[in-house]
Design an enzyme around this catalytic site. Structure first.
Site, PDB file in Angstrom:
ATOM      1  N   HIS A  86       2.042   2.001  -3.381  1.00  0.00           N
ATOM      2  CA  HIS A  86       1.039   2.690  -4.204  1.00  0.00           C
ATOM      3  C   HIS A  86       1.139   4.199  -4.012  1.00  0.00           C
ATOM      4  O   HIS A  86       1.093   4.969  -4.973  1.00  0.00           O
ATOM      5  CB  HIS A  86      -0.390   2.250  -3.826  1.00  0.00           C
ATOM      6  N   GLU A 103       0.822  -1.222   0.000  1.00  0.00           N
ATOM      7  CA  GLU A 103       0.000   0.000   0.000  1.00  0.00           C
ATOM      8  C   GLU A 103       0.849   1.261   0.000  1.00  0.00           C
ATOM      9  O   GLU A 103       0.547   2.223  -0.705  1.00  0.00           O
ATOM     10  CB  GLU A 103      -0.947   0.004   1.209  1.00  0.00           C
TER      11      GLU A 103
HETATM   12  C1  LIG Z   1      -5.571  -8.009  -5.310  1.00  0.00           C
HETATM   13  C2  LIG Z   1      -6.265  -8.938  -4.332  1.00  0.00           C
HETATM   14  C3  LIG Z   1      -6.136 -10.368  -4.817  1.00  0.00           C
HETATM   15  C4  LIG Z   1      -7.732  -8.545  -4.215  1.00  0.00           C
HETATM   16  C5  LIG Z   1      -5.556  -8.840  -2.975  1.00  0.00           C
HETATM   17  N1  LIG Z   1      -6.196  -9.705  -2.006  1.00  0.00           N
HETATM   18  C6  LIG Z   1      -5.496 -10.744  -1.547  1.00  0.00           C
HETATM   19  O1  LIG Z   1      -4.332 -10.948  -1.903  1.00  0.00           O
HETATM   20  N2  LIG Z   1      -6.063 -11.680  -0.718  1.00  0.00           N
HETATM   21  C7  LIG Z   1      -6.898 -11.522   0.321  1.00  0.00           C
HETATM   22  C8  LIG Z   1      -8.040 -10.752   0.266  1.00  0.00           C
HETATM   23  C9  LIG Z   1      -8.841 -10.668   1.395  1.00  0.00           C
HETATM   24  F1  LIG Z   1      -9.926  -9.910   1.372  1.00  0.00           F
HETATM   25  C10 LIG Z   1      -8.527 -11.336   2.547  1.00  0.00           C
HETATM   26  C11 LIG Z   1      -7.378 -12.098   2.552  1.00  0.00           C
HETATM   27  F2  LIG Z   1      -7.045 -12.702   3.679  1.00  0.00           F
HETATM   28  C12 LIG Z   1      -6.559 -12.201   1.468  1.00  0.00           C
HETATM   29  C13 LIG Z   1      -5.536  -7.439  -2.403  1.00  0.00           C
HETATM   30  O2  LIG Z   1      -6.533  -7.020  -1.855  1.00  0.00           O
HETATM   31  N3  LIG Z   1      -4.389  -6.697  -2.543  1.00  0.00           N
HETATM   32  C14 LIG Z   1      -4.479  -5.330  -2.079  1.00  0.00           C
HETATM   33  C15 LIG Z   1      -4.262  -4.306  -3.185  1.00  0.00           C
HETATM   34  O3  LIG Z   1      -4.318  -4.588  -4.368  1.00  0.00           O
HETATM   35  N4  LIG Z   1      -3.993  -3.116  -2.734  1.00  0.00           N
HETATM   36  O4  LIG Z   1      -3.703  -2.121  -3.579  1.00  0.00           O
HETATM   37  C16 LIG Z   1      -3.111  -7.177  -3.061  1.00  0.00           C
HETATM   38  C17 LIG Z   1      -2.320  -7.913  -1.970  1.00  0.00           C
HETATM   39  C18 LIG Z   1      -1.020  -8.481  -2.564  1.00  0.00           C
HETATM   40  C19 LIG Z   1      -0.045  -8.517  -1.445  1.00  0.00           C
HETATM   41  C20 LIG Z   1      -0.506  -7.535  -0.431  1.00  0.00           C
HETATM   42  C21 LIG Z   1      -1.854  -7.016  -0.820  1.00  0.00           C
HETATM   43 ZN   LIG Z   2      -2.477  -2.848  -5.086  1.00  0.00          ZN
END
Ligand SMILES: CC(C)(C)[C@H](NC(=O)Nc1cc(F)cc(F)c1)C(=O)N(CC(=O)NO)CC1CCCC1
Ligand SMILES: [Zn+2]
EC number: 3.5.1.88
Length: 184
Positions: free
Chosen positions: A158, A155
């Protein structure tokens, strides 16, 4: 209510700009945006609402991902039993300490703003200390490791105009750096 259509996808310049520092006291508009971002993550982790609105289950969302170039991200991390282990609005977050040791998710990373699979390890510091402000402007320091550290680095990246695949080794996407932990 934020929906997937509100999420900016790669190719939009706003994802490549360094976001602006958030000033305090927060304007009503900024306060509402923060609330909407956290609500999006909560809705996305609710199976019924995620299905109804076709939401990808999100653990983190940065303001520039909804087109607002401000240095703030919402983080909502559940454990395996769906108990929330981290629920934070990170405002003006900075990594002030990081371990030499790296970690990468064995599955690689994805992104709400990236509608394609980009295979490869994303090496990140396994342990970090972040300093950020909460909604009241109070400075908080928090030390994180493993998955929480990965999410917060994703994050904060980003907010500095970086996307996860910028960090994948181009020559060998699955290159394992010395002492790098792979998190399954
Ligand atoms: C891109 C996405 C696949 C939706 C990813 N979620 C995820 O990896 N798994 C997940 C989701 C849940 F809600 C609860 C859980 F335990 C696991 C995610 O939110 N991100 C955040 C993003 O895109 N922020 O800009 C990406 C992740 C990759 C590594 C860290 C964050
Ligand atoms: Zn992301």
């Amino acid at each position: 209510m934020l929906l997937m259509k509100d999420i900016v996808r790669e190719g939009n310049d706003v994802l490549r700009k360094v976001t602006d520092e958030v000033t305090f006291p927060l304007s009503d508009e900024t306060k509402k945006l923060a609330e909407d971002m956290m609500t999006f993550l909560k809705n996305s982790q609710n199976p019924e609402l995620a299905k109804k609105h076709q939401l990808r289950p999100g653990v983190g969302l940065a303001a520039n991902q909804v087109g607002v170039s401000k240095a703030m991200s919402a983080v909502l991390i559940p454990d395996a039993d769906d108990n929330i282990i981290m629920e934070e609005m990170l405002i003006n977050p900075k990594v002030i300490r990081q371990s030499v040791r790296k970690v990468a998710l064995g599955e690689g990373e994805g992104c709400l703003s990236v509608d394609r699979n980009v295979p490869g390890y994303v090496p990140r510091a396994n342990k970090i200390t972040i300093r950020y402000q909460n909604m009241d402007g109070e400075f908080i320091e928090k030390t994180l490791k493993g998955y929480e550290a990965i999410v917060c680095q994703h994050e904060i990246d980003h907010l500095n105009g970086h996307l996860f695949y910028d960090r994948i080794n181009q020559e060998n996407p699955f290159f394992v750096e010395t002492n790098m932990l792979i998190l399954e």
